[in-house]
Enzyme design. Sequence first.
Site, mmCIF file in Angstrom:
data_model
loop_
_atom_site.group_PDB
_atom_site.id
_atom_site.type_symbol
_atom_site.label_atom_id
_atom_site.label_comp_id
_atom_site.label_asym_id
_atom_site.label_seq_id
_atom_site.Cartn_x
_atom_site.Cartn_y
_atom_site.Cartn_z
ATOM 1 N N TYR A 192 12.531 3.568 -1.939
ATOM 2 C CA TYR A 192 11.713 4.753 -1.705
ATOM 3 C C TYR A 192 12.607 5.986 -1.779
ATOM 4 O O TYR A 192 13.767 5.945 -1.378
ATOM 5 C CB TYR A 192 11.091 4.725 -0.302
ATOM 6 C CG TYR A 192 9.872 3.856 -0.166
ATOM 7 C CD1 TYR A 192 8.614 4.343 -0.494
ATOM 8 C CD2 TYR A 192 9.970 2.552 0.319
ATOM 9 C CE1 TYR A 192 7.488 3.550 -0.345
ATOM 10 C CE2 TYR A 192 8.844 1.747 0.459
ATOM 11 C CZ TYR A 192 7.605 2.261 0.126
ATOM 12 O OH TYR A 192 6.490 1.486 0.265
ATOM 13 N N ARG B 264 8.758 7.455 6.416
ATOM 14 C CA ARG B 264 8.375 8.789 6.882
ATOM 15 C C ARG B 264 8.899 9.073 8.293
ATOM 16 O O ARG B 264 9.258 10.214 8.611
ATOM 17 C CB ARG B 264 6.859 8.959 6.806
ATOM 18 C CG ARG B 264 6.382 9.012 5.343
ATOM 19 C CD ARG B 264 4.882 8.839 5.207
ATOM 20 N NE ARG B 264 4.167 9.847 5.985
ATOM 21 C CZ ARG B 264 2.846 9.864 6.127
ATOM 22 N NH1 ARG B 264 2.101 8.912 5.560
ATOM 23 N NH2 ARG B 264 2.265 10.799 6.833
ATOM 24 N N ASP C 293 0.206 5.370 1.375
ATOM 25 C CA ASP C 293 -0.760 6.178 2.121
ATOM 26 C C ASP C 293 -1.285 7.347 1.306
ATOM 27 O O ASP C 293 -0.758 7.671 0.239
ATOM 28 C CB ASP C 293 -0.083 6.747 3.376
ATOM 29 C CG ASP C 293 0.043 5.695 4.457
ATOM 30 O OD1 ASP C 293 -0.669 4.673 4.386
ATOM 31 O OD2 ASP C 293 0.870 5.908 5.365
ATOM 32 N N ARG D 265 0.845 -1.192 0.000
ATOM 33 C CA ARG D 265 0.000 0.000 0.000
ATOM 34 C C ARG D 265 0.877 1.237 0.000
ATOM 35 O O ARG D 265 2.019 1.200 0.438
ATOM 36 C CB ARG D 265 -0.833 0.048 1.294
ATOM 37 C CG ARG D 265 -1.611 -1.193 1.534
ATOM 38 C CD ARG D 265 -2.230 -1.119 2.932
ATOM 39 N NE ARG D 265 -2.762 -2.416 3.302
ATOM 40 C CZ ARG D 265 -3.317 -2.687 4.478
ATOM 41 N NH1 ARG D 265 -3.389 -1.739 5.415
ATOM 42 N NH2 ARG D 265 -3.791 -3.882 4.734
#
Lengths: 246, 246
Positions: free
Chosen positions: B110, B197, B52, B50
Amino acid sequence: MRLKCIISYDGSSFNGFQIQPNERTVQGELQAALTKMHKGREIKVYGSGRTDRGVHAVGQVIHFDTDLNIPIDKWPVALNALLPNDILVIEAKVADDDFHARIHARKKEYRYFVHCSRLPNVFKRNYAHHVPYQLNVAKMVEASQYLLGTHDFSSFCSAKTDVEDKVRTLYQIDIWTNEDEVIFRFIGNGFLYNMVRILVGTLLEVGLEKRSPSEIKKILEAKDRRTAGKTAPGKGLYLWRVYYDN
Amino acid sequence: MRLKCIISYDGSSFNGFQIQPNERTVQGELQAALTKMHKGREIKVYGSGRTDRGVHAVGQVIHFDTDLNIPIDKWPVALNALLPNDILVIEAKVADDDFHARIHARKKEYRYFVHCSRLPNVFKRNYAHHVPYQLNVAKMVEASQYLLGTHDFSSFCSAKTDVEDKVRTLYQIDIWTNEDEVIFRFIGNGFLYNMVRILVGTLLEVGLEKRSPSEIKKILEAKDRRTAGKTAPGKGLYLWRVYYDN
């Protein structure tokens, strides 16, 4: 007191700069924020010029009159707090009482971004014109030389205009590549309605080798919009800077 | 036949990847387009993981099954024609019948973009985290070395998770500057909920000199989310690439 502000906006969600009933516009949002600051008294905002739907600004200039007693360096923060986050006041200065953002503009710089790549890019879809072909930049540079100087730009002006004098001066045109983008820069004393977009649309036809660079000269001489190329989409266009005498 | 696709999306207008009733999601849009192509038969889409709300993807990987007789190289064009313009299918390939985009993912990359400048930028407002202070990149690089290798990343995982095993391996972390942006790259065998994050949020506190680089070691050892920094906003995060064995 008259204030001159440099503002930036992402044109994607605006129906252009100029205020219109029932449409989201840059001028409308600016006036709404200023009217709120002035406790309901309507404040009229003047821009250096309109920008169309989808067109962006890195350095648009506006002026307005105020009697609020806010230190000049606090104005950007105060206005930004009331503005939506796709408009940003970058700088505010006290101007002469007769300063006019449009009338006193001496030169303007526009840039146009073309995303030149086989596939589109979701992150550039509102910020550049996607051309899925190779462009011959050298030929576009050659073509651009015919546009420099003072000309009647009737061929590069939308038919939807009521401006009579279509003579303008282009001081500088640069075209360069940065990664998968081709960037156009135009500096001139003024621009007609859709002029940059028609210039870019025509130069792209040269870059795609559908027209020869020397055709530009004939198009200028024809003074007929139908002889130039397509109007390139607004989303690739940025009002980059407005120059004044001081 | 099972297809594996690389997709890109601008997360700004999605409530994340995972389908949810009455919300605009990436999985929801993909399934709606595929269901339309399959004349109303529901096609389930599986992602590598997933993302966000507000998080972007440059190279998300999905798989789904189809019995449509479309040449494989026509699949991106066919799907893109039915998808909204903030999702783009970049590539489609025929996969093994037991291929699974999530289970078979070996490594993920990422990237996180910080816009480091006094003023915000309207064009980056959905695409980078704005930090109006100078960042000490050398200290963040020093701090990042403690994170490399295999660790229990409980301190860097949202408390809202039901994953039991919080041991992950980070193979590579790079932090560099490009104009007014600071870019973070993380490559690992897997990432916990909000892990990148929280890693970035904590490294930014080192970059702002609120924490020393060596604190990272203590935070890892504490295995307690409350010891790490804030969760950096989703809009700066990009799922950049997913790696498989073949």
